[in-house]
Scaffold this motif. Structure first.
Motif, short mmCIF file in Angstrom:
data_model
loop_
_atom_site.label_atom_id
_atom_site.label_comp_id
_atom_site.label_asym_id
_atom_site.label_seq_id
_atom_site.Cartn_x
_atom_site.Cartn_y
_atom_site.Cartn_z
N PRO A 1 -20.66 -38.63 -8.46
CA PRO A 1 -21.16 -37.54 -7.25
C PRO A 1 -21.56 -38.79 -5.99
O PRO A 1 -21.26 -38.48 -5.16
CB PRO A 1 -20.83 -36.41 -7.75
N ASN A 2 -22.80 -38.46 -6.00
CA ASN A 2 -23.60 -38.90 -4.91
C ASN A 2 -24.87 -39.89 -5.50
O ASN A 2 -26.31 -39.98 -6.71
CB ASN A 2 -24.91 -38.17 -4.70
N PHE A 3 -25.05 -41.12 -5.45
CA PHE A 3 -25.75 -42.07 -5.70
C PHE A 3 -27.32 -42.14 -6.00
O PHE A 3 -27.94 -42.40 -6.27
CB PHE A 3 -25.76 -43.25 -4.95
N ARG A 4 -27.50 -41.34 -4.56
CA ARG A 4 -29.53 -41.05 -4.26
C ARG A 4 -29.14 -39.68 -4.30
O ARG A 4 -30.31 -39.63 -3.60
CB ARG A 4 -28.74 -40.73 -2.54
N ASP A 5 -28.62 -39.36 -5.23
CA ASP A 5 -29.19 -37.74 -5.89
C ASP A 5 -30.04 -37.83 -7.22
O ASP A 5 -29.91 -38.10 -8.15
CB ASP A 5 -28.19 -36.25 -5.72
N ASP A 6 -31.39 -38.24 -6.82
CA ASP A 6 -32.40 -38.52 -8.01
C ASP A 6 -32.20 -36.81 -9.15
O ASP A 6 -32.38 -37.07 -10.96
CB ASP A 6 -34.01 -38.12 -7.83
N ILE B 1 -29.23 -35.38 -10.25
CA ILE B 1 -28.93 -36.14 -11.29
C ILE B 1 -28.38 -37.68 -11.74
O ILE B 1 -27.63 -37.74 -12.54
CB ILE B 1 -26.68 -35.68 -10.58
N ASP B 2 -29.86 -38.32 -11.43
CA ASP B 2 -29.90 -39.50 -12.15
C ASP B 2 -28.35 -40.58 -10.85
O ASP B 2 -28.00 -41.02 -11.42
CB ASP B 2 -29.42 -39.56 -13.59
N GLY B 3 -28.33 -39.92 -9.74
CA GLY B 3 -27.02 -40.56 -9.13
C GLY B 3 -26.99 -41.80 -9.15
O GLY B 3 -25.37 -42.57 -8.97
N GLN B 4 -27.76 -42.67 -9.20
CA GLN B 4 -27.77 -44.14 -9.58
C GLN B 4 -27.64 -45.07 -10.64
O GLN B 4 -26.59 -45.91 -10.98
CB GLN B 4 -28.97 -45.06 -9.26
N VAL B 5 -27.47 -43.61 -11.87
CA VAL B 5 -26.44 -44.10 -13.14
C VAL B 5 -25.07 -43.90 -13.04
O VAL B 5 -24.52 -42.79 -12.39
CB VAL B 5 -27.00 -43.39 -14.07
N ASN B 6 -24.90 -45.85 -13.26
CA ASN B 6 -23.00 -45.20 -13.74
C ASN B 6 -22.56 -45.05 -14.28
O ASN B 6 -22.79 -45.58 -15.14
CB ASN B 6 -23.06 -46.74 -13.48
N ASN B 7 -21.67 -43.75 -14.85
CA ASN B 7 -21.63 -43.15 -15.47
C ASN B 7 -20.19 -43.99 -15.96
O ASN B 7 -19.92 -43.22 -17.36
CB ASN B 7 -21.26 -41.47 -15.55
N VAL B 8 -19.62 -44.62 -15.68
CA VAL B 8 -19.03 -45.19 -16.61
C VAL B 8 -19.33 -45.77 -17.50
O VAL B 8 -18.31 -46.48 -18.71
CB VAL B 8 -17.96 -46.24 -15.17
#
Length: 713
Positions: free
Chosen positions: A159-164, A166-173
């Protein structure tokens, strides 16, 4: 499309260890070269920068490297609209062309992304995570493809690439999660395809009956339960899948074996972790998978079994305009038989079939597209993973929601992943009208008995019928192969009756079921209710395997007197007949009025002796009201193996006891011998004298209205 900015593989935010490993390699190469023109502030600006092997082991370079490795790297500050997708594209280009080529030649990369669908997916994911934050859910992923050509139309990794946090940069796909019940379509695809057994090749149909009853497995111990803790008894595959029943799914895995399941899954595009082990829990999604691969597998079903590998790059040009040749894509392959895939399309888009659990108006229906959308949910233990996947013939949408730490949530798939999926599916179908799933050939419709999943035969009892689809070469079992079997039985031995035992025959309905848990359930109160509705005898038993043989000793049981239909039976009635039988235990005599013909009362016996045309017992008919009755001779065998044989013979009689006629008595004074004793005359309360016999030695006196005196000895 856009120009890629930096090598994603060595980004210290995404892959810290790889970045530092690459730094060391570069420093070693610099030491080999010797001196470079290098901008570095501690060395007074732009000056030739020389690094030696000695520098790499001591001095300022060592300190600088330590500062680099100790630094806290944060997401890049430049703006990218679709960062997860851009990083995915960049990784593909690096793998195909190397890490430097795109920068050296100034690649412009054109992709399959649909910004409109991507924007809807991103916004919808953010909204659902925010609205369900109270449940503990803090992240998720969405992916959209076109199953016909394999294009990736949307990819949202968090939901947020820049939110550390929630490990935002991790692609949960691409993260590994347990799929829960969303794996079941792959399982049932394998069952419909067919599987090997010790007896040969077997297959499921959409009508195959699976027993949703309490079931425990051993070695290892495992007892699956349904989400709602209910047991529904016999359920056809169509309804078991659409209502996401766990026990039938586990029984399907037990029937087909894990090898057949794994083969189907991998052919359809699923990958599993190298250390994965498979067993009965695999039927409920115990093995971790990736959203990317699940979308590929569902797309295979959507495309009628033709797997088209996913892709995202349509074109690359260099800065000078040169067209860059793309790596060849893998060719599509028919990995699931088209008729099997069509059956799955039909089942998964059957909204009525899932009404028991989901109702008719769940979020799995997409407004405006009735019968065009197949869908399935999935929930792992403790609601850690919440999935919804679904497809039309031209779109596949996959959704996963959960926590970044794989922790427990209080979320429900129906209120989190399903609404997100529905929103994205509507966006994916906007201006892209899907077509109805079409029969590829080889699939026919047949009328079946709904209770048994067998072909309907009007000459065989069936409580309800319906139409179902079948692969032409994989028809439903014939009606006589039903698990409900009405069989002629020899009542004395319990064997199947035939020409060798034609006299004592009845018909009984048995449960011809190989699943012992089904038999056990049918003998419970809930199961007995069902058994009675379909005519199974209670207690429920398997049909007999033995049959009568030539030369076996047959019972001889008969009533020889009174004759059947005797009209004027009175007084004490002797019943005579024959009782002679192997394995004899006892016989008894019973009677029932024709006014209540099923209410027999015991009047003689039970007796443990056998006899040939002898007196079986006697009946005092004076204790009965005049009328029609049935006398029944009931003969029983010893209980052998849980079966007690019985033979019944009946005759009808008419009881007709004539009551004495009451007449007035005239007092007389007879002349008696000297030794006669005269008893006082008895009169009724109404004053009428009774007809009385007075013994006087050898003299009998019957007082009658004519005052007759009878003298005799």
């Amino acid at each position: 499309a856009g120009l890629i900015q930096a090598p994603a593989r060595y980004d210290p935010v995404i892959n810290r260890s790889a970045a530092f490993e690459r730094m060391n390699i570069v420093m070693d190469l610099m030491a080999q070269v010797g001196c470079l023109q290098f901008q570095h502030t501690p060395y007074n600006g732009a000056q030739p920068f020389c690094v030696t092997q000695q520098d790499l082991r001591s001095g300022q370079v060592v300190l600088d490297k330590a500062r680099v490795e100790a630094a806290n790297y944060v997401p890049r500050t430049y703006q990218v609209r679709y960062p997860h997708f851009i990083n995915y594209i960049q990784t593909i280009v690096e793998q195909s062309f190397g890490t430097d080529e795109m920068f050296r030649r100034g690649f412009t990369i054109y992709t399959t992304l649909d910004p409109r669908v991507q924007d809807v997916a991103q916004a919808a994911l953010v909204q659902q995570v925010q609205q369900n934050a109270f449940t503990g859910i803090n992240t998720g992923a969405v992916m959209v493809t076109d199953p016909r050509d394999g294009t990736i139309r949307a990819m949202v990794g968090s939901p947020n690439f820049r939110d550390d946090s929630i490990d935002g940069q991790v692609n949960n796909v691409f993260t590994w999660q347990q799929p829960g019940s969303s794996i079941k379509p792959i399982l049932y695809t394998a069952a419909l395809e067919g599987y090997d057994t010790a007896q040969g090749r077997a297959y499921f149909t959409p009508a195959t009956i699976l027993w949703d009853v309490p079931t425990r497995y051993t070695n290892p111990d495992y007892e699956p339960v349904n989400f709602d803790r209910r047991f529904r008894g016999p359920e056809a595959v169509r309804y078991a899948l659409q209502n996401s029943l766990n026990i039938p799914a586990v029984k399907t895995m037990a029937a087909i074996g894990t090898a057949a399941f794994q083969s189907a899954a991998e052919r359809m595009g699923l990958r599993f972790l190298p250390e994965a082990t498979f067993g009965l829990p695999s039927a409920l999604g115990a093995n971790e998978v990736r959203l990317y691969d699940m979308v590929q597998a569902y797309g295979t079903l959507a495309n009628t079994g033709l797997r088209v590998p996913l892709y995202s790059i349509t074109r690359i040009t260099a800065a000078d305009g040169e067209e860059i040749a793309l790596p060849a894509r893998a060719a599509p392959g028919q990995v699931v038989q088209a008729p099997v895939a069509y059956l799955m399309q039909n089942i998964m888009s059957d909204n009525n079939a899932r009404a028991d659990v989901f109702g008719l108006n769940s979020g799995l229906t997409v407004e405006g597209y009735p019968g065009l959308v197949g869908a399935k949910t999935g929930t792992s233990n403790d609601n850690r993973d919440l999935w919804t996947l679904g497809f039309t013939n031209n779109a596949v949408v996959g959704v996963w929601m959960g926590r970044v730490d794989n922790g427990v949530t209080n979320g429900a798939t129906q209120t989190t992943a399903v609404p997100l999926w529905n929103t994205v599916m509507q966006a994916a179908l906007q201006n892209r009208q899907p077509q109805a799933f079409t029969n590829p050939g080889g699939v026919v419709e047949q009328t079946i008995c709904n209770d048994t999943g067998t072909l309907y035969d009007p000459n065989i009892q069936c409580a309800s019928v319906r139409n179902e689809l079948f692969i032409q070469t994989q028809p439903p079992p014939p009606a006589n192969a039903s698990f409900l079997q009405t069989i002629a039985i020899d009542t004395w031995t319990g064997y199947r009756a035939n020409q060798y035992c034609p006299e004592n025959v009845t018909t009984a309905t048995f449960a011809n079921i190989s699943d012992p848990t089904a038999i056990a359930w049918l003998n419970t109160p809930d199961g007995q209710v069902y058994a009675q509705t379909v005519g199974i005898e209670l207690p429920v038993q398997a049909p007999p395997e033995g049959e009568c043989t030539a030369g076996m000793t047959l019972p001889q049981v008969a009533i020889t007197s009174p004759a059947n239909g005797a009209p004027n039976v009175s007084g004490i009635l002797q019943i005579t007949g024959t009782v002679s039988a192997p394995n004899f235990n006892r016989y008894q005599l019973e009677i029932a009025s024709l006014n209540t013909p099923d209410q027999y009362s015991l009047f003689a016996g039970p007796f443990g002796n056998q006899l040939n045309n002898g007196v079986l017992g006697q009946l005092d008919t004076t204790q009965l009201a005049n009328g029609l009755y049935r006398i029944r001779l009931s003969v029983y065998s010893n209980n052998t193996g849980g079966y007690e044989g019985a033979i019944f013979r009946e005759v009808q009689i008419g009881v007709n006891n004539v009551a004495p006629t009451a007449q007035p008595t005239i007092p007389i004074i007879p002349t008696f011998p000297p030794d006669a004793t005269v008893l006082p005359q008895d009169f009724s309360a109404q004053g009428a004298p009774t007809n009385t016999v007075i013994p006087l030695g050898g003299l009998s006196v019957i007082a009658t209205p004519t005052a007759t005196v009878i003298v005799g000895g």
